[in-house]
Design an enzyme around this catalytic site. Structure first.
Site, PDB file in Angstrom:
ATOM      1  N   ASP A   1       0.838  -1.194   0.000  1.00 29.67           N
ATOM      2  CA  ASP A   1       0.000   0.000   0.000  1.00 29.67           C
ATOM      3  C   ASP A   1       0.875   1.246   0.000  1.00 29.67           C
ATOM      4  OD1 ASP A   1      -2.359   1.825   0.821  1.00 29.67           O
ATOM      5  OD2 ASP A   1      -3.271  -0.168   0.808  1.00 29.67           O
TER       6      ASP A   1
ATOM      7  N   HIS B   1      -3.719   6.028   3.420  1.00 29.71           N
ATOM      8  CA  HIS B   1      -4.461   4.852   2.948  1.00 29.71           C
ATOM      9  C   HIS B   1      -3.893   3.569   3.548  1.00 29.71           C
ATOM     10  CE1 HIS B   1      -5.900   1.838  -0.030  1.00 29.71           C
ATOM     11  NE2 HIS B   1      -6.921   2.667  -0.178  1.00 29.71           N
TER      12      HIS B   1
ATOM     13  N   SER C   1     -11.201  -1.025  -0.878  1.00 28.01           N
ATOM     14  CA  SER C   1      -9.929  -0.925  -0.157  1.00 28.01           C
ATOM     15  C   SER C   1     -10.094  -1.277   1.310  1.00 28.01           C
ATOM     16  CB  SER C   1      -9.363   0.499  -0.259  1.00 28.01           C
ATOM     17  OG  SER C   1      -8.816   0.744  -1.512  1.00 28.01           O
TER      18      SER C   1
END
Length: 962
Positions: free
Chosen positions: A63, A237, A425
């Site tokens: 990520d 994220h 996600s």
């Protein structure tokens, strides 16, 4: 750079072996909605198996990085270190080091880089002198992040700081000093080692007193390469994803119990694959490097390794991209590696599974809007779990495999307070954490079998799919096998162990021709999206074969033999054979016939042929094997509504009903020559209703939206025309009010096409002539307008792996803007994991940015300079090749259009009635045109717009040779 050689930490990991993970305190099986444990039965599973909270499992997060100071990511439920390693494969944290210039002055030793751009003092504290031979020097330049969302590391509201880094050798190896407070002194800094050696972290001091450092960083030293690589999460994220998968006491500040991620006992490894300077996109080889790192880790120690990657781009040829093939092969050959991928956020249209989620062997996850998070965080009154509309759907591939909560509150770095995020996600790490729970449970239930790798990915995936909770109202294209059910999946794995199915199940390869993508494209699912159904002479044929890891000998492959029973789940789906067998790795064919009589009503039909093993011994014992599914052949048939002259090229669907939160799918065959496709929603409730719709083209890409009705409206519509309208089967997905009061919404759906076509007849220096014909069923009164609005050229070039393509684009003195269209072939698109299209000015500041999310993408660039002055911007293409082959390249075609003040042209007639089947001629007068730069040609357009409705029926471009 080959980071894969740096596995010096594996001995450390072996120390924390399974034998040390026995009995610890019961994990916090919280029942809050923030990361809902109830939705998939995680709370019940942990109550029954308190030690199976992910301990003994490593989750690798591919990520944007993990912030090492984020609450919830410090310790496991066992009190051990949560993040045990960090790596950056994107190149975004790379800092090149060189031998420094070392000068002794009256005030002490000064260390400088060779260009004397930065310097530092205070090295004597560490026993360094002018004669120290191991010194390496460089600096971390904040300016490289000027186009990033996060670009201010020291809080001075600029992106110009440079932070000195000095590396040197000690008795215990290399360490680094970072001038994190920016005072050009190093004697107030602490030596930092590569993270996996000592878990060292650091923060950048803030210029504003009392302000918290925005991020917590670590680094890895590679002195043999004269390189230091900083690791940080500049997007938030990756940190959010990590907290969902394995956070423990998220947001706890004083040691109090708060709430956990799914697998609080699991350890984490952060593999950063994205680069903030190009919009948090992956770079050449970064995804492959992350997977390689995880695969080698799975080989080198006993702990199962679960990979979560919540990254991807829209697919073009599903399942056929370079990275998808690579992931499939990696999973096949690594029995201790488990891979979960987010299915994409391009829904609700069909055939929208992203790349690399179309990887056949991965567990691809769709997003659920579960009741508890919907009520607590969105104020929804929904009564049952729903699919999030944005969640990508399957079609050419049998995806998603499963769905899980797609909205969670999770860990974030200090620079953001946005704890709630939604997307696939979020659902993917939920499943990755759940896989860790199952593996942790298997350690208690069958440790020898787990250590012998008798529960590889395809076995765990089969258990998850066959035990999933059904979701009424949705098809397998929406939600895969259904909602993840962790207790049932674990029970299924235990049953597999008792029957031996976990050791006998093999991998399979499924292939059938996908006409939607081309006659030469093979996919693992049959997807029939056409106006005519296949008949008895054209059965759908699947080729099925066993897929063996490289470790399986040729003799063992040759000896493989298995017989299968086949059954269809739907009456319209009829397999020719009741049984088939496989011998070795040779394929067998399964022929299927679609019963046309049962496929008369327009709509979506989804069914499977399920294969279970034929076994006489099992049949005699009467043991059920229906849950021991060997493989499934997914079939989708779309029967569209068609338009005809008899119905005035209109489809009118009255008395349609949806309950709040539901969706309705409608398919329409838009023929060649169609100039407009209108979709209208009309309230039957005699009041405005909260109803909207998306319109997707034949490839599944959204091309239009029907907005909700305004306060005083009883109807709403959208019209698709021009370049957005191509022939094919269009999907209209109607979405009823998701968050409002539960109720039934009644509406009429009206779909209408017009067939207006225009062709250029001839072109003279001062005149153009067009012929226009209305092949529809109604008179259309409208107006013509035409102009020359700019000039255009096309050119092509190549982008090579590991290189950033850069080309000057010139603004001429009358240019208002430039539209730059970039096009690649589907085959070249499938080489990428991300493509950044960036336009910068002379200072490097971003003036336009897009990601290539299809074979064609356009950038609109306003002239950033003073009008009337020629100037230059620069196109940069950072093409993220999947496989990092330095010899690889793609060829792209560019269309460069320069907008200038519009030169209106006279049309004769200026307005007219287009009577069906009566061709008309339109003449356009062309005055003398101004000169254009060499290599360009003037471009104009002519439009026909309906007078009463304002509907643009068509727009045609024309070009002049001079």
């Amino acid at each position: 750079m080959n980071h894969q050689k740096n596995f010096r930490w594996l001995t450390f990991l072996l120390f924390f072996s399974f034998s040390t993970q026995i009995v610890f305190s019961k994990p916090n099986a919280d029942n809050w909605s923030f990361i809902s444990k109830q939705t998939c039965g995680i709370d019940a599973f942990l109550d029954a198996h308190p030690n199976a909270d992910g301990r003994g499992v490593i989750i690798v997060i591919l990520d944007t990085g993990i912030d090492l100071g984020a609450p919830g990511l410090q310790k496991t439920s066992l009190g051990t270190r949560k993040v045990i390693d960090v790596q950056d494969f994107s190149g975004g944290g790379d800092v090149r080091l060189r031998k420094p210039i070392v000068v002794k002055t009256d005030s002490g030793i000064v260390v400088q880089d060779s260009s004397k751009m930065v310097s530092a003092v205070g090295v004597e504290k560490f026993g360094l002198s002018v004669d120290t031979d191991s010194l390496l020097f460089g600096y971390f330049d904040e300016q490289q992040f000027q186009n990033s969302d996060f670009n201010d590391f020291d809080g001075d509201n600029r992106s110009r700081s440079r932070f000195v880094i000095l590396a040197f050798k000690t008795d215990s190896g290399y360490v680094a000093l970072i001038d994190a407070n920016g005072n050009h002194r190093l004697d107030d800094e602490t030596p930092i080692r590569s993270y996996k050696r000592n878990f060292d972290t650091f923060t950048f001091s803030q210029k504003i007193s009392g302000k918290r450092p925005p991020i917590t960083c670590a680094l890895n030293l590679f002195p043999e390469k004269q390189l230091v690589v900083l690791h940080f999460d500049d997007s938030s994220h990756g940190t959010h994803v990590a907290g969902i998968a394995a956070g423990h006491n998220i947001f706890s500040t004083n040691g109090e119990d708060t709430y956990d991620g799914v697998a609080p006992g699991a350890e984490l490894v952060s593999c950063k694959i994205s680069k903030g300077a190009i919009g948090d996109l992956t770079t050449t080889g970064s995804i492959k490097a992350g997977f390689d790192y995880a695969a080698k880790l799975s080989e080198s120690q006993a702990k199962p390794v679960v990979v979560n990657m919540s990254f991807g781009v829209p697919s073009v040829i599903e399942g056929n991209s370079d990275i998808e093939k690579y992931i499939d092969k990696l999973i096949l050959n690594h029995p201790n590696l488990f891979v979960c991928l987010s299915n994409g956020n391009e829904g609700p249209g069909l055939s929208t599974t992203g790349l690399p989620a179309a990887s056949f062997r991965a567990i691809s996850v769709g997003a659920l809007l579960n009741v508890d998070i919907a009520q607590s965080s969105f104020g929804s009154l929904q009564q049952k779990n729903r699919m999030w509309n944005f969640s990508s759907r399957g079609g050419e591939v049998p995806k998603p495999d499963i769905v899980a909560p797609g909205s969670t509150h999770s860990s974030v770095p200090n620079y953001t307070s946005r704890t709630l995020s939604s997307g696939t996600s979020m659902s993917s790490p939920y499943v990755a954490g759940s896989v860790a729970l199952l593996l942790s449970g298997l350690y208690e239930y069958d440790q020898p079998g787990l250590l012998r790798h008798e529960y590889p990915q395809h076995v765990v995936k089969a258990a998850i799919r066959t035990s999933a909770t059904a979701m009424p109202g949705y098809t397998e294209l929406d939600c895969g096998a259904g909602l993840l059910n962790v207790p049932s999946a674990f029970a299924r794995l235990c049953a597999y162990q008792k029957s031996g199915f976990n050791k006998s199940l093999v991998n399979y390869k499924l292939e059938t021709t996908c006409f939607n993508l081309g006659t030469d494209v093979e996919c693992p699912a049959s997807y029939w999206r056409a106006a005519v159904l296949p008949d008895e002479n054209t059965p759908r044929i699947f080729n099925v074969s066993a897929a063996f890891p490289d470790s399986i000998s040729l003799e063992a492959r040759s000896d493989f033999f298995r017989i299968y029973d086949l059954r269809a789940t739907e009456p319209w789906l009829k397999p020719f054979q009741k049984t088939i067998f496989l011998k070795g790795d040779k394929p067998s064919s399964v022929s299927l016939l679609y019963d046309k009589k049962r496929l008369q009503k327009p709509g979506l039909y989804v069914g499977k042929v399920v294969a279970t093993r034929t076994n006489k011994r099992l049949a005699k014992s009467k043991r059920k094997v229906k849950d021991e599914v060997e493989f499934e052949l997914l079939n989708t048939v779309i029967v569209p509504y068609t338009f005809s002259l008899k119905d005035n090229y209109q489809v009118l669907l009255k008395k349609q009903r949806l309950n709040s939160g539901e969706i309705g799918r409608y398919f329409f065959a838009v023929p060649n020559g169609c100039s407009s496709f209108r979709v209208r929603l009309i309230s039957e409730n005699q009041e405005p209703i909260n109803l909207s719709a998306s319109i997707s083209n034949h490839e599944g890409f959204v091309v239009g939206y029907v907005p909700p009705m305004a306060e005083n409206e009883l109807a709403t519509e959208e019209n698709i025309t021009g370049d957005e309208l191509e022939p094919g089967i269009y999907e209209v997905t109607v979405d009823a009010d998701r968050f409002g009061r539960p109720k039934t919404i009644s509406y009429t759906l009206q779909a209408t096409i017009d067939l207006v076509d225009m062709k250029e007849e001839f072109q003279l220096p001062n005149k153009l002539q067009f012929k226009i014909v209305n092949s529809g069923s109604r008179n259309i009164y409208g107006t013509f307008n035409s102009s020359v609005d700019g000039y255009e050229r096309t050119w092509s070039d190549s982008v090579f792996a590991r290189q950033v393509y850069r080309k000057p684009i010139k603004f001429y003195e009358n240019d208002r803007a430039i539209n730059l269209e970039i096009r690649v072939t589907p085959e070249d698109y499938n080489k990428n994991t991300d493509v950044a299209l960036i336009v910068v000015d002379s200072s490097g500041r971003k003036v336009a940015f897009k990601t290539l999310e299809h074979t064609t993408e356009s950038l609109f660039i306003f002239n950033p300079y003073k009008k009337g002055v020629e100037s230059t911007v620069f196109l940069e293409i950072d093409y993220g090749f999947a496989l990092d082959d330095k010899e690889d390249f793609v060829v792209f075609l560019a269309k460069e259009f320069h907008h200038i003040p519009v030169n209106l042209l006279d049309c004769v007639p200026g307005a007219t009635h287009l009577i069906p089947s009566q061709p008309q001629t339109i003449e356009v007068s062309v005055p003398e045109l101004p000169a254009v730069p060499e290599g360009f040609r003037p471009r104009g357009f002519i439009r026909f717009e309906e007078a009463t409705s304002g509907i643009l029926h068509l727009q045609r471009y024309f070009y002049f040779d001079k």
